[in-house]
Design a protein around this motif. Structure first.
Motif, PDB file in Angstrom:
ATOM      1  N   CYS A   1      16.328  32.150  22.578  1.00 20.95           N
ATOM      2  CA  CYS A   1      15.680  33.101  23.496  1.00 20.95           C
ATOM      3  C   CYS A   1      14.723  32.409  24.462  1.00 20.95           C
ATOM      4  CB  CYS A   1      14.941  34.163  22.698  1.00 20.95           C
ATOM      5  SG  CYS A   1      16.050  35.265  21.819  1.00 20.95           S
ATOM      6  N   GLY A   2      14.597  31.102  24.350  1.00 19.43           N
ATOM      7  CA  GLY A   2      13.781  30.352  25.299  1.00 19.43           C
ATOM      8  C   GLY A   2      12.445  29.875  24.764  1.00 19.43           C
ATOM      9  N   GLU A   3      12.130  30.197  23.535  1.00 17.07           N
ATOM     10  CA  GLU A   3      10.849  29.760  22.967  1.00 17.07           C
ATOM     11  C   GLU A   3      10.930  28.286  22.582  1.00 17.07           C
ATOM     12  OE1 GLU A   3       7.875  30.949  19.277  1.00 17.07           O
ATOM     13  OE2 GLU A   3       9.468  32.325  19.878  1.00 17.07           O
ATOM     14  N   GLU A   4       9.861  27.553  22.829  1.00 18.23           N
ATOM     15  CA  GLU A   4       9.814  26.139  22.457  1.00 18.23           C
ATOM     16  C   GLU A   4       9.286  26.027  21.024  1.00 18.23           C
ATOM     17  OE1 GLU A   4       7.745  21.957  23.849  1.00 18.23           O
ATOM     18  OE2 GLU A   4       7.858  23.624  25.253  1.00 18.23           O
ATOM     19  N   ILE A   5      10.070  25.415  20.149  1.00 16.68           N
ATOM     20  CA  ILE A   5       9.712  25.275  18.746  1.00 16.68           C
ATOM     21  C   ILE A   5       9.565  23.781  18.445  1.00 16.68           C
ATOM     22  CG2 ILE A   5      10.384  25.749  16.355  1.00 16.68           C
ATOM     23  CD1 ILE A   5      10.196  28.323  17.886  1.00 16.68           C
ATOM     24  N   ILE A   6       8.431  23.398  17.892  1.00 10.62           N
ATOM     25  CA  ILE A   6       8.176  22.019  17.488  1.00 10.62           C
ATOM     26  C   ILE A   6       8.124  21.980  15.963  1.00 10.62           C
ATOM     27  CG2 ILE A   6       6.562  20.078  17.596  1.00 10.62           C
ATOM     28  CD1 ILE A   6       7.762  20.733  20.309  1.00 10.62           C
ATOM     29  N   ILE A   7       8.861  21.039  15.366  1.00 10.82           N
ATOM     30  CA  ILE A   7       8.797  20.842  13.919  1.00 10.82           C
ATOM     31  C   ILE A   7       7.934  19.616  13.663  1.00 10.82           C
ATOM     32  CG2 ILE A   7      10.112  20.402  11.812  1.00 10.82           C
ATOM     33  CD1 ILE A   7      12.496  21.786  13.163  1.00 10.82           C
ATOM     34  N   ALA A   8       6.931  19.803  12.787  1.00  7.82           N
ATOM     35  CA  ALA A   8       5.963  18.739  12.527  1.00  7.82           C
ATOM     36  C   ALA A   8       6.023  18.314  11.064  1.00  7.82           C
ATOM     37  CB  ALA A   8       4.564  19.219  12.877  1.00  7.82           C
TER      38      ALA A   8
ATOM     39  N   ALA B   1       3.472  16.501   8.355  1.00  7.31           N
ATOM     40  CA  ALA B   1       2.073  16.134   8.118  1.00  7.31           C
ATOM     41  C   ALA B   1       1.219  16.377   9.364  1.00  7.31           C
ATOM     42  CB  ALA B   1       1.968  14.689   7.664  1.00  7.31           C
ATOM     43  N   GLY B   2       1.541  17.461  10.094  1.00  5.00           N
ATOM     44  CA  GLY B   2       0.754  17.833  11.259  1.00  5.00           C
ATOM     45  C   GLY B   2       1.089  17.087  12.529  1.00  5.00           C
TER      46      GLY B   2
ATOM     47  N   THR C   1       4.510  25.600  16.646  1.00  4.68           N
ATOM     48  CA  THR C   1       4.667  24.427  15.784  1.00  4.68           C
ATOM     49  C   THR C   1       4.799  24.902  14.344  1.00  4.68           C
ATOM     50  OG1 THR C   1       3.321  23.107  17.291  1.00  4.68           O
ATOM     51  CG2 THR C   1       3.648  22.234  15.073  1.00  4.68           C
ATOM     52  N   VAL C   2       5.835  24.412  13.659  1.00  2.00           N
ATOM     53  CA  VAL C   2       6.052  24.754  12.257  1.00  2.00           C
ATOM     54  C   VAL C   2       6.206  23.463  11.459  1.00  2.00           C
ATOM     55  CG1 VAL C   2       7.147  26.972  12.757  1.00  2.00           C
ATOM     56  CG2 VAL C   2       8.553  24.941  12.557  1.00  2.00           C
ATOM     57  N   ASN C   3       5.890  23.537  10.159  1.00  2.00           N
ATOM     58  CA  ASN C   3       6.058  22.343   9.339  1.00  2.00           C
ATOM     59  C   ASN C   3       7.494  22.272   8.829  1.00  2.00           C
ATOM     60  OD1 ASN C   3       6.303  23.950   7.009  1.00  2.00           O
ATOM     61  ND2 ASN C   3       4.100  23.909   6.658  1.00  2.00           N
ATOM     62  N   VAL C   4       7.872  21.158   8.245  1.00  2.00           N
ATOM     63  CA  VAL C   4       9.248  20.918   7.820  1.00  2.00           C
ATOM     64  C   VAL C   4       9.681  21.946   6.778  1.00  2.00           C
ATOM     65  CG1 VAL C   4      10.796  19.266   6.698  1.00  2.00           C
ATOM     66  CG2 VAL C   4       9.134  18.462   8.370  1.00  2.00           C
ATOM     67  N   HIS C   5       8.833  22.236   5.826  1.00  2.00           N
ATOM     68  CA  HIS C   5       9.191  23.196   4.779  1.00  2.00           C
ATOM     69  C   HIS C   5       9.496  24.570   5.379  1.00  2.00           C
ATOM     70  CE1 HIS C   5       9.387  25.180   0.928  1.00  2.00           C
ATOM     71  NE2 HIS C   5       8.461  26.044   1.341  1.00  2.00           N
ATOM     72  N   GLU C   6       8.641  25.020   6.285  1.00  2.00           N
ATOM     73  CA  GLU C   6       8.860  26.313   6.935  1.00  2.00           C
ATOM     74  C   GLU C   6      10.141  26.289   7.771  1.00  2.00           C
ATOM     75  OE1 GLU C   6       6.601  29.442   9.950  1.00  2.00           O
ATOM     76  OE2 GLU C   6       5.603  27.586   9.359  1.00  2.00           O
ATOM     77  N   ALA C   7      10.416  25.167   8.432  1.00  2.00           N
ATOM     78  CA  ALA C   7      11.625  25.044   9.245  1.00  2.00           C
ATOM     79  C   ALA C   7      12.871  25.132   8.366  1.00  2.00           C
ATOM     80  CB  ALA C   7      11.609  23.731  10.023  1.00  2.00           C
ATOM     81  N   LYS C   8      12.846  24.492   7.199  1.00  2.00           N
ATOM     82  CA  LYS C   8      13.994  24.561   6.294  1.00  2.00           C
ATOM     83  C   LYS C   8      14.184  25.979   5.766  1.00  2.00           C
ATOM     84  CE  LYS C   8      13.109  21.400   3.216  1.00  2.00           C
ATOM     85  NZ  LYS C   8      13.179  20.342   2.185  1.00  2.00           N
ATOM     86  N   THR C   9      13.095  26.657   5.498  1.00  2.00           N
ATOM     87  CA  THR C   9      13.166  28.002   4.935  1.00  2.00           C
ATOM     88  C   THR C   9      13.641  29.028   5.966  1.00  2.00           C
ATOM     89  OG1 THR C   9      11.332  27.433   3.483  1.00  2.00           O
ATOM     90  CG2 THR C   9      11.839  29.760   3.703  1.00  2.00           C
ATOM     91  N   HIS C  10      13.212  28.880   7.201  1.00  2.00           N
ATOM     92  CA  HIS C  10      13.485  29.881   8.241  1.00  2.00           C
ATOM     93  C   HIS C  10      14.292  29.304   9.406  1.00  2.00           C
ATOM     94  CE1 HIS C  10      10.691  32.545   6.231  1.00  2.00           C
ATOM     95  NE2 HIS C  10       9.785  31.574   6.222  1.00  2.00           N
TER      96      HIS C  10
END
Length: 74
Positions: free
Chosen positions: A22-29, A31-32, A3-12
């Motif tokens: 590669c098959g990893e499940e990524i959740i963008i959150a 405010a948690g 789980t990553v926050n929106v800011h981190e998702a935009k940056t990376h």
């Protein structure tokens, strides 16, 4: 699952996309709270259309006759 926050998702984003490929499940959150799941898009096979090659394929009446060059092997 990561789980990553929106800011981190935009940056990376490009790195997160590679990890999702590669098959990893990524959740963008936000405010948690989970908002979006990154996942690979699997293309469905295109729907087959009957008769699309009509007139392009010809089968002769003698298609199952023995081939003279191969008779000695039978």
């Amino acid at each position: 699952m990561t789980t990553v926050n929106v800011h981190e998702a935009k940056t990376h984003l490009s790195k997160l996309l590679q990890r999702a490929e590669c098959g990893e499940e990524i959740i963008i959150a936000r405010a948690g709270k989970p908002v979006v799941r990154l996942q690979v898009v699997v293309e469905r096979p295109k729907k087959r259309i009957a008769g699309i090659d009509r007139g392009k394929v010809f089968i002769h009446d003698n298609w199952d006759d023995p081939i003279p060059e191969f008779e000695e092997y039978m």
